[in-house]
Design an enzyme around this catalytic site. Structure first.
Site, mmCIF file in Angstrom:
data_model
loop_
_atom_site.group_PDB
_atom_site.id
_atom_site.type_symbol
_atom_site.label_atom_id
_atom_site.label_comp_id
_atom_site.label_asym_id
_atom_site.label_seq_id
_atom_site.Cartn_x
_atom_site.Cartn_y
_atom_site.Cartn_z
ATOM 1 N N LYS A 2 0.838 -1.201 0.000
ATOM 2 C CA LYS A 2 0.000 0.000 0.000
ATOM 3 C C LYS A 2 0.875 1.254 0.000
ATOM 4 O O LYS A 2 2.012 1.213 0.451
ATOM 5 C CB LYS A 2 -0.862 0.029 1.273
ATOM 6 C CG LYS A 2 -1.984 -0.979 1.300
ATOM 7 C CD LYS A 2 -2.827 -0.821 2.557
ATOM 8 C CE LYS A 2 -3.959 -1.826 2.612
ATOM 9 N NZ LYS A 2 -4.940 -1.691 1.526
ATOM 10 N N ARG B 113 -10.395 -11.472 1.710
ATOM 11 C CA ARG B 113 -11.234 -12.555 1.188
ATOM 12 C C ARG B 113 -10.524 -13.904 1.322
ATOM 13 O O ARG B 113 -11.182 -14.940 1.410
ATOM 14 C CB ARG B 113 -11.631 -12.248 -0.267
ATOM 15 C CG ARG B 113 -10.482 -12.238 -1.237
ATOM 16 C CD ARG B 113 -10.815 -11.472 -2.518
ATOM 17 N NE ARG B 113 -10.856 -10.021 -2.283
ATOM 18 C CZ ARG B 113 -11.184 -9.132 -3.211
ATOM 19 N NH1 ARG B 113 -11.518 -9.526 -4.425
ATOM 20 N NH2 ARG B 113 -11.192 -7.841 -2.927
HETATM 21 N N1 BES Z 1 -8.208 -3.649 4.225
HETATM 22 C C1 BES Z 1 -8.311 -3.266 2.863
HETATM 23 C C2 BES Z 1 -9.591 -2.501 2.552
HETATM 24 C C3 BES Z 1 -9.746 -1.151 3.190
HETATM 25 C C4 BES Z 1 -9.174 -0.034 2.620
HETATM 26 C C5 BES Z 1 -10.518 -0.995 4.330
HETATM 27 C C6 BES Z 1 -9.341 1.211 3.194
HETATM 28 C C7 BES Z 1 -10.680 0.243 4.914
HETATM 29 C C8 BES Z 1 -10.101 1.353 4.343
HETATM 30 C C9 BES Z 1 -8.290 -4.511 1.980
HETATM 31 O O1 BES Z 1 -7.495 -5.549 2.428
HETATM 32 C C10 BES Z 1 -7.753 -4.095 0.643
HETATM 33 O O2 BES Z 1 -6.622 -3.741 0.576
HETATM 34 N N2 BES Z 1 -8.611 -4.160 -0.374
HETATM 35 C C11 BES Z 1 -8.222 -3.824 -1.696
HETATM 36 C C12 BES Z 1 -8.695 -4.940 -2.608
HETATM 37 C C13 BES Z 1 -8.205 -4.826 -4.003
HETATM 38 C C14 BES Z 1 -6.714 -5.065 -4.053
HETATM 39 C C15 BES Z 1 -8.935 -5.827 -4.858
HETATM 40 C C16 BES Z 1 -8.897 -2.513 -2.072
HETATM 41 O O3 BES Z 1 -10.078 -2.327 -1.746
HETATM 42 O O4 BES Z 1 -8.232 -1.673 -2.661
HETATM 43 MN MN MN Z 2 -5.498 -5.422 1.853
#
Ligand code: BES
Ligand code: MN
Ligand code: ZN
Length: 499
Positions: A276, A350
């Site tokens: 990230k 997931r």
């Molecule tokens: N934990 C994150 C989602 C999230 C982001 C929750 C910001 C709360 C605030 C999750 O693990 C994630 O990184 N999701 C990705 C999925 C994508 C790579 C398909 C996302 O939503 O960008």
């Molecule tokens: Mn994530």
């Protein structure tokens, strides 16, 4: 804040530190309500403040006055509740939280005048006021070494005539709200303190009737074939845990039903190899908020002694980067035998849920609800107030929506549809964990999870928005960080299932 006592009494019977009076914005401020009698005792001071424009009943604004012996109460808090036509439970929670904050140097006994003329039944007023005070008193700065401690509210007195039942409703609300704050503490805990093992230890500390807690370690996770959870947790020196709670009341009201609660508990989500950006990455300590919700919700159910069997599973892991990280291109085998091609290691939620859902079904869950901070897109869609829900069963979805409406944890339904399945097709494996389609990411995640949710009613609640706040919501959740979203919903749902 320790245990909070809740009583129902007439104002004349008590000497509270603070007597709170709800003041609506329309209808002449404090001139309305039973406030007139009170104001006579106060020599018309509220009336004068209204005339001077200092007391307008604006929602969330509280004016505190000292009494000089005219009342048994030491202080009066005139609590703005906004316009009557907009009044709902959230508004009262907001007003009550504002009173708690305005009198935080006082604490002690806070009394609240319930008002039969308001368009909200007294039992709902009681609930909202107690929740507002307890949740509004929460402070996230537990780790400050020079913190100034506000004085805790020890007793809430709901002022009403002889109202059998209100006291029990109030006491129950206080208990549940304290579990909400407990879940907030978990989400706010720094990830160096709250590792998967640390979370398992917090779960093991729960000492409640008919509740058993265990945690599977990395070796046991491997032995059960949970290749998805195992892979996500592998890069960290703090290995993954599958935390399992079994609440088995002596006489469950429905023999055919075991509520399955599954929570995403990523104690820190760096994204893994698909790392990230640095900005706000610290907030990813809150990526275990779904796990905190199912943990605290289960504890609340056990403490209240609700006659419903509950099986709760937290998939706890840390998504880090190391020489042993799982990679884009890896193919994992989940516990249900399906193979998953990794296309983005940041879509880890997931993966861990896939194995936790399987485990919940294997252990007998009949009606499953998973709660997770799963996609950033859900936060874009709904902001910080609503979670978005997908379900494979209409009756189960409606049951959860109804519980959500009563609880204050807001939920909005989203579509689960086969249309989305092909976007998680993989050329190499049964599925892939993310798509390059720049659309519907929460729905694709739900479609992915469906493959692991087994047979029977299942719902997935994506709480990315309301689970962890970047800033005050401006209502009764005035603090940044964990909100305890989902705890009240779970208790409400469990209650509805057996009544
Ligand atoms: N934990 C994150 C989602 C999230 C982001 C929750 C910001 C709360 C605030 C999750 O693990 C994630 O990184 N999701 C990705 C999925 C994508 C790579 C398909 C996302 O939503 O960008
Ligand atoms: Mn994530
Ligand atoms: Zn995550």
């Amino acid at each position: 804040m320790g245990e909070v006592a809740v009583e129902v009494k007439l104002p004349g019977q008590i000497e509270p530190d603070v007597l709170a009076l709800p003041v609506p914005e329309d209808g002449g401020g404090a001139a309305a309500n039973g406030a007139r009698i009170l104001d006579e005792r106060l020599q018309g001071r509220l009336q004068r403040l209204t005339q001077e424009g200092e007391l307008r009943g604006e929602l969330g604004k509280t004016l505190v006055l000292h009494t000089d012996g005219e009342l048994k109460a030491h202080r009066v808090a005139a609590a703005g509740i906004g316009r009557i036509e907009d009044l709902d439970a959230d508004a009262l929670r907001t007003a009550a939280a504002s009173v708690a904050r305005a009198t935080e140097e006082v604490g002690g006994t806070v009394a609240w005048l319930l008002d039969e003329t308001l368009p909200l039944p007294l039992d709902e007023q009681a609930r909202a006021v107690v929740e507002g005070i307890v949740l509004g008193s929460y402070r996230p700065g537990r780790w400050k070494t020079d913190a100034h401690e506000p004085r805790p509210v020890e007793r809430i007195v709901l002022c009403a005539g002889d109202q059998a039942g209100l006291e029990e409703i109030g006491a129950r609300s206080a208990r549940v709200a304290r579990w909400v704050n407990w879940a907030r503490d978990l989400a706010n805990s720094p990830p160096n303190e709250l590792t998967p093992e640390g979370l398992a230890a917090r779960a093991a500390e729960l000492d409640l009737p008919s509740l058993r807690v265990e945690a599977l370690d990395p070796k046991q996770i491997d032995e059960l074939g949970m290749g998805a959870l195992g892979a996500v947790g592998r890069a960290s020196a703090n290995g993954p845990r599958l935390i399992v709670l079994r609440y088995e009341p002596a006489q469950p009201a429905r023999a055919d039903l075991t509520l399955g609660l599954v929570g995403k508990a990523i104690t820190f989500d760096a994204g893994g190899i698909s790392i990230k950006p640095a900005l706000k990455m610290e907030d990813m300590k809150g990526d275990m908020a779904g796990g905190a919700a199912v943990l605290a919700g289960t504890a609340a159910i056990a403490q209240l002694g609700l006659p419903v069997r509950v099986l709760t599973v937290l998939a706890a892991a840390e998504n880090l980067v190391s020489g042993d990280s799982f990679r884009p291109g890896d193919i994992l085998r989940a516990a249900n035998g399906k193979t998953i091609e990794i296309t983005n290691t940041d879509a880890e939620g997931r993966l861990v849920l896939a194995d936790a859902l399987w485990y919940a079904r294997r252990e007998g869950a009949t009606h499953v609800l998973d709660i997770a901070t799963l996609t950033g897109a859900m936060e874009f869609a709904l902001g910080d107030l609503y979670g978005g829900m997908f379900a494979n069963d209409d009756a189960w979805r409606d049951e959860i929506l109804a519980a959500a409406r009563r609880s204050g944890d807001h939920v909005w339904p989203f579509p689960l549809h086969r249309r989305f399945r092909k976007y998680v097709d993989s050329d190499y494996a049964d599925l892939k964990n993310s798509s390059d389609l720049q659309q519907a990411s929460p729905a694709l995640a739900a479609e992915f999870l469906r493959e692991f949710a087994g047979d029977g009613p299942w719902a997935h609640l994506d709480m990315s928005g309301p689970g962890f706040l970047e800033r005050s919501r401006g209502d009764y959740l005035t603090q940044r960080g964990g909100t305890g979203y989902g705890v009240r919903l779970i208790v409400e749902l469990a209650t509805a299932l057996v009544t």
